[in-house]
Design a protein around this motif. Sequence first.
Motif, PDB file in Angstrom:
ATOM      1  N   PRO A 111       0.817  -1.220   0.000  1.00  0.00           N
ATOM      2  CA  PRO A 111       0.000   0.000   0.000  1.00  0.00           C
ATOM      3  C   PRO A 111       0.847   1.265   0.000  1.00  0.00           C
ATOM      4  N   LEU A 112       0.337   2.282  -0.696  1.00  0.00           N
ATOM      5  CA  LEU A 112       0.968   3.587  -0.686  1.00  0.00           C
ATOM      6  C   LEU A 112       0.627   4.300   0.613  1.00  0.00           C
ATOM      7  N   LEU A 113       1.345   5.391   0.895  1.00  0.00           N
ATOM      8  CA  LEU A 113       1.086   6.145   2.114  1.00  0.00           C
ATOM      9  C   LEU A 113      -0.360   6.646   2.150  1.00  0.00           C
ATOM     10  N   VAL A 114      -0.871   7.070   1.006  1.00  0.00           N
ATOM     11  CA  VAL A 114      -2.264   7.562   0.964  1.00  0.00           C
ATOM     12  C   VAL A 114      -3.252   6.450   1.301  1.00  0.00           C
ATOM     13  N   ASP A 115      -2.897   5.217   0.962  1.00  0.00           N
ATOM     14  CA  ASP A 115      -3.757   4.079   1.319  1.00  0.00           C
ATOM     15  C   ASP A 115      -3.805   3.906   2.830  1.00  0.00           C
ATOM     16  N   HIS A 116      -2.649   4.046   3.478  1.00  0.00           N
ATOM     17  CA  HIS A 116      -2.588   3.937   4.938  1.00  0.00           C
ATOM     18  C   HIS A 116      -3.347   5.089   5.597  1.00  0.00           C
ATOM     19  N   GLN A 117      -3.259   6.271   4.995  1.00  0.00           N
ATOM     20  CA  GLN A 117      -3.932   7.437   5.556  1.00  0.00           C
ATOM     21  C   GLN A 117      -5.451   7.278   5.523  1.00  0.00           C
ATOM     22  N   ALA A 118      -5.927   6.483   4.580  1.00  0.00           N
ATOM     23  CA  ALA A 118      -7.372   6.293   4.439  1.00  0.00           C
ATOM     24  C   ALA A 118      -7.939   5.275   5.426  1.00  0.00           C
ATOM     25  N   ILE A 119      -7.060   4.554   6.119  1.00  0.00           N
ATOM     26  CA  ILE A 119      -7.511   3.518   7.057  1.00  0.00           C
ATOM     27  C   ILE A 119      -7.876   4.149   8.391  1.00  0.00           C
ATOM     28  N   SER A 120      -9.019   3.772   8.909  1.00  0.00           N
ATOM     29  CA  SER A 120      -9.483   4.294  10.193  1.00  0.00           C
ATOM     30  C   SER A 120      -8.818   3.531  11.345  1.00  0.00           C
ATOM     31  N   VAL A 121      -8.584   4.233  12.446  1.00  0.00           N
ATOM     32  CA  VAL A 121      -8.023   3.560  13.619  1.00  0.00           C
ATOM     33  C   VAL A 121      -8.983   2.506  14.154  1.00  0.00           C
ATOM     34  N   SER A 122     -10.259   2.674  13.875  1.00  0.00           N
ATOM     35  CA  SER A 122     -11.247   1.701  14.342  1.00  0.00           C
ATOM     36  C   SER A 122     -11.175   0.386  13.582  1.00  0.00           C
ATOM     37  N   ASP A 123     -10.423   0.362  12.481  1.00  0.00           N
ATOM     38  CA  ASP A 123     -10.257  -0.882  11.716  1.00  0.00           C
ATOM     39  C   ASP A 123      -9.348  -1.875  12.420  1.00  0.00           C
ATOM     40  N   ASN A 124      -8.631  -1.414  13.440  1.00  0.00           N
ATOM     41  CA  ASN A 124      -7.751  -2.273  14.237  1.00  0.00           C
ATOM     42  C   ASN A 124      -6.776  -3.082  13.383  1.00  0.00           C
ATOM     43  N   VAL A 125      -6.041  -2.392  12.513  1.00  0.00           N
ATOM     44  CA  VAL A 125      -5.050  -3.084  11.687  1.00  0.00           C
ATOM     45  C   VAL A 125      -3.946  -3.618  12.589  1.00  0.00           C
ATOM     46  N   ASP A 126      -3.375  -4.750  12.199  1.00  0.00           N
ATOM     47  CA  ASP A 126      -2.367  -5.394  13.048  1.00  0.00           C
ATOM     48  C   ASP A 126      -0.944  -5.142  12.556  1.00  0.00           C
ATOM     49  N   TYR A 127      -0.741  -4.070  11.811  1.00  0.00           N
ATOM     50  CA  TYR A 127       0.608  -3.697  11.402  1.00  0.00           C
ATOM     51  C   TYR A 127       0.834  -2.237  11.759  1.00  0.00           C
ATOM     52  N   GLU A 128       2.098  -1.808  11.676  1.00  0.00           N
ATOM     53  CA  GLU A 128       2.412  -0.432  12.041  1.00  0.00           C
ATOM     54  C   GLU A 128       3.028   0.316  10.866  1.00  0.00           C
ATOM     55  N   VAL A 129       2.792   1.602  10.830  1.00  0.00           N
ATOM     56  CA  VAL A 129       3.365   2.477   9.808  1.00  0.00           C
ATOM     57  C   VAL A 129       4.058   3.632  10.537  1.00  0.00           C
ATOM     58  N   ILE A 130       5.357   3.739  10.342  1.00  0.00           N
ATOM     59  CA  ILE A 130       6.136   4.807  10.968  1.00  0.00           C
ATOM     60  C   ILE A 130       6.584   5.776   9.880  1.00  0.00           C
ATOM     61  N   LEU A 131       6.214   7.037  10.046  1.00  0.00           N
ATOM     62  CA  LEU A 131       6.521   8.065   9.058  1.00  0.00           C
ATOM     63  C   LEU A 131       7.763   8.849   9.473  1.00  0.00           C
ATOM     64  N   VAL A 132       8.660   9.044   8.515  1.00  0.00           N
ATOM     65  CA  VAL A 132       9.838   9.892   8.717  1.00  0.00           C
ATOM     66  C   VAL A 132       9.717  11.048   7.739  1.00  0.00           C
ATOM     67  N   ASN A 133       9.398  12.221   8.270  1.00  0.00           N
ATOM     68  CA  ASN A 133       9.211  13.387   7.404  1.00  0.00           C
ATOM     69  C   ASN A 133       9.480  14.648   8.222  1.00  0.00           C
ATOM     70  N   THR A 134      10.600  15.285   7.967  1.00  0.00           N
ATOM     71  CA  THR A 134      10.983  16.459   8.752  1.00  0.00           C
ATOM     72  C   THR A 134      10.090  17.658   8.466  1.00  0.00           C
ATOM     73  N   ILE A 135       9.371  17.633   7.380  1.00  0.00           N
ATOM     74  CA  ILE A 135       8.489  18.745   7.047  1.00  0.00           C
ATOM     75  C   ILE A 135       7.333  18.828   8.041  1.00  0.00           C
TER      76      ILE A 135
END
Length: 201
Positions: free
Chosen positions: A21-45
């Motif tokens: 999945p692209l970052l935008v795909d992850h952004q579209a996922i709700s926290v209530s979906d209880n996904v069992d993986y993690e996404v860590i963003l590195v962005n100084t902006i």
Amino acid sequence: MYGFYDVYGIASNSITQGKMPLLVDHQAISVSDNVDYEVILVNTIVDKDLRYLEDRVSTISVECQAAGTNQIMSILVQKIANIVVGQMGGPVTDADEMLRKWTFRSYELRNLMNTIILSIGCLDVGLSRHRALLFKVLADKINLPRSLVKGSYYSGTDDGAVNLIKIDNRGYGDHALCCTLAPVCMHVYVIHNTLLLCFMP
């Protein structure tokens, strides 16, 4: 723009089918979906906490160079490791307890920020993979020659990660360097001027 994201725990069949999945795909996922993986963003902006840590490391680097110390590389590695450990919940004495803390804190942060994507700078508890990733990002800021390696070959676990750092340890013995870093890391080895740095747990 400097940025990337790191995914851990996503189903391997999704990756092998070319469906990472692209970052935008992850952004579209709700926290209530209880996904069992993690996404860590590195962005100084967008990550002011990361910018603060990078500024600290840049200042330390300038101070070390201005002081003209002989073992600049070794000192920088030590100081960055200390910053990482301080940011990520301190030294680990019990890996299981740190895992429990991470599980609770990551759930808390997801709900607080209403996203499954967590910025590296907001993590105040971290496992070895998070600590290794933060070390890599901070080392990159001052052009410290290193590589981030994931997997069991170096770390001993599938979810582990280590930093391989090219050092010039002349005048600073391998044993002394390992002893200095040992309190904040699980494994520290120097092989052919390459420091293998594995954070706990």
